[in-house]
Design an enzyme around this catalytic site. Structure first.
Site, PDB file in Angstrom:
ATOM      1  N   SER A   1       0.807  -1.219   0.000  1.00  0.00           N
ATOM      2  CA  SER A   1       0.000   0.000   0.000  1.00  0.00           C
ATOM      3  C   SER A   1       0.848   1.281   0.000  1.00  0.00           C
ATOM      4  CB  SER A   1      -0.955  -0.056   1.202  1.00  0.00           C
ATOM      5  OG  SER A   1      -1.936   0.933   1.090  1.00  0.00           O
TER       6      SER A   1
ATOM      7  N   ASP B   1      -9.754  -3.333  -5.045  1.00  0.00           N
ATOM      8  CA  ASP B   1      -9.386  -4.322  -4.020  1.00  0.00           C
ATOM      9  C   ASP B   1     -10.133  -4.088  -2.706  1.00  0.00           C
ATOM     10  OD1 ASP B   1      -8.136  -2.218  -2.713  1.00  0.00           O
ATOM     11  OD2 ASP B   1      -6.096  -2.946  -3.033  1.00  0.00           O
TER      12      ASP B   1
ATOM     13  N   HIS C   1      -7.467  -5.566  -0.361  1.00  0.00           N
ATOM     14  CA  HIS C   1      -6.303  -4.713  -0.103  1.00  0.00           C
ATOM     15  C   HIS C   1      -5.348  -5.325   0.926  1.00  0.00           C
ATOM     16  CE1 HIS C   1      -4.229  -0.925  -0.320  1.00  0.00           C
ATOM     17  NE2 HIS C   1      -4.244  -0.805   0.986  1.00  0.00           N
TER      18      HIS C   1
END
Ligand SMILES: *[C@@H]1O[C@H](CO)[C@@H](O)[C@H](O)[C@H]1NC(C)=O
Length: 449
Positions: free
Chosen positions: A210, A374, A407
């Site tokens: 991320s 996601d 995610h």
């Protein structure tokens, strides 16, 4: 007889020498031969500790410095993640201690007065395995991925490292001070050099999750290409929001419960707005179409190009100046570092794509329309590099999409972790950069699935 026994002796000796050679080459191939690997977590993806000084002003009675009861002898305590954040009165204490302040004169972000923060064990994977080692079941972050890397032969502190950081801080465009984020980049750079030097000069594999990917890309582009060639083998970017997220607009407008139903989002909204890295994660106008409405009210449609008005209208005009001066020029340029990159992205998970505030009141929950992504990051942002860099001849970029992986579950899901580990093995099996540069000439940009 004598000859016979000597022959046997010699034969035995040869077998023993061969066995020991086999054992040692085996030993080196499982650990010493691996390229060192550094994990860089995402927003909220590592432990954070705090300490209160005499300058600390509690925001309410309950936030007196006695809370939390359990501190280390030297006064440090766990700020993130601590389960008391879930109890309403303490949510406020947590939020006020986590809040950052932007000082326009000094042009930088700072902690709340009297609050010191630090990241435990920089260099180790310790603080990114679990966000709280006492609550392993619910705060598991990179533990599964680290375990799988260890099965591959990686050893923490030897050829496997972690780069935790104070994720509330971000980076700013050149010419602007960003002391905490810049120090992190420098620490990461030193860790990369140390990891390479202590592993026979082998270049390093960087694996980010991320927000960590945005930091890594900045680090690569802020160092000369000779440095990148010498020290970086490959960059694996998991779930990277290259162009920000619509989810972040929701956080700014209405606060985000962190997925915990007990938390009142309005109690953490101010703190979330104050975070420098959150401002960095607003949708990038380079990637989101000017015609695409992301947030709507009966009176106004906001696209990624209307962020200044959006910040004003939600009641956060303090954010406008740092957004315009520090963030916009930072996200305008997303340069190709010419370091081999593999992106892993989840797809097929419903992801916020448009928010409608029926009553023009951002304190209320909006009506939410979903699209592909996601679950946190929209597809257009996850895949942004493919379109941005389509003409970059020297940029090796491979994108691997994994269906129905969210995610964060990309770090735990068996299929996803196996794919990531497979990629790490593949990269390790290239004995030099030559093999890869051949591939990169053949197919600079390749879509895995
Ligand atoms: C917002 O956009 C929609 C179309 O997407 C349009 O119908 C509507 O009138 C717009 N609202 C305003 C206030 O401009």
């Amino acid at each position: 007889m004598k000859h016979q026994s000597i022959k046997i002796c010699v034969a035995t000796l040869i077998v023993v020498v061969m066995l020991s050679l086999m054992c040692c080459t085996n030993g080196t191939s499982t650990s010493n031969n691996l390229n060192p690997l550094i994990l860089i977590p995402g927003n909220g993806g590592n432990q954070l500790e705090a300490k209160l000084t005499t300058q600390y002003k509690p925001s309410s009675l309950i936030c007196e410095p006695w809370y939390p009861l359990f501190k280390k002898k030297n006064g440090w305590f766990r700020l993130w993640f601590d389960s008391s954040v879930l109890l309403a009165p303490f949510t406020q204490c947590f939020a006020s201690r986590m809040t950052l302040y932007y000082d326009q004169e000094l042009d930088d972000y700072f902690n709340a007065p009297g609050v010191l923060t630090r990241v435990p064990q920089f260099g180790s994977t310790y603080s990114l395995r679990y966000l709280n080692p006492r609550l392993k079941l619910v705060t598991d972050y990179m533990a599964s991925l680290v375990d799988s890397l260890e099965q591959l032969g990686y050893i923490d502190g030897k050829n496997l490292f972690g780069a935790p950081y104070d994720f509330r801080y971000g980076l700013a465009a050149p010419g602007h001070s960003s002391q905490v984020g810049s120090k992190f980049l420098n620490d990461l750079k030193n860790l990369i050099e140390k990891a390479s030097n202590s592993n026979g000069g082998k270049p390093v594999i960087l694996v980010s999750h991320s927000l960590g990917g945005l930091f890594v890309l900045e680090l690569l582009n802020r160092n000369p290409s000779s440095w990148r060639k010498k020290f970086i083998k490959h960059f694996i970017a998991l779930s990277t929001p290259w162009g920000g997220t619509i989810d972040e607009m929701f956080t700014f407008a209405s606060g985000n419960t962190l997925g915990v139903p007990l938390v009142n989002p309005l109690l953490v909204r101010n703190e979330q707005r104050s975070s420098e890295s959150n401002l960095w994660l607003l949708p990038n106008p380079k990637m989101f179409d000017i015609k695409k409405t992301l947030v709507a009210t009966p009176y106004r449609n906001y696209s990624a190009h209307d962020m200044v008005d959006f910040l004003k209208d939600i009641g956060y005009s303090e954010g406008v100046y740092p957004y315009e001066t520090r963030i916009l020029p930072l996200i305008k340029k997303i340069e190709a570092p010419n370091v081999p990159i593999t992106c892993f992205v989840g797809k097929g998970v419903k992801t916020m794509e448009e928010l409608f505030y029926r009553n023009d009141d951002f304190d209320e929950r909006p009506e939410i329309f979903y699209g592909d992504g996601d679950g946190t990051v929209n597809m257009v942002s996850l895949l942004a590099l493919e379109s941005l860099w389509k003409d970059e001849k020297n940029q090796y970029l491979k994108v691997i999409k994994i269906a129905d992986v969210s995610h964060n579950s990309i770090l735990k899901d068996k299929v996803a972790v196996d794919e990531i580990i497979g990629e790490v093995s593949r990269i390790n099996s290239h004995d030099d950069q030559l093999g890869l540069s051949k591939i990169s000439l053949a197919m600079p940009i390749y879509d895995g699935k």
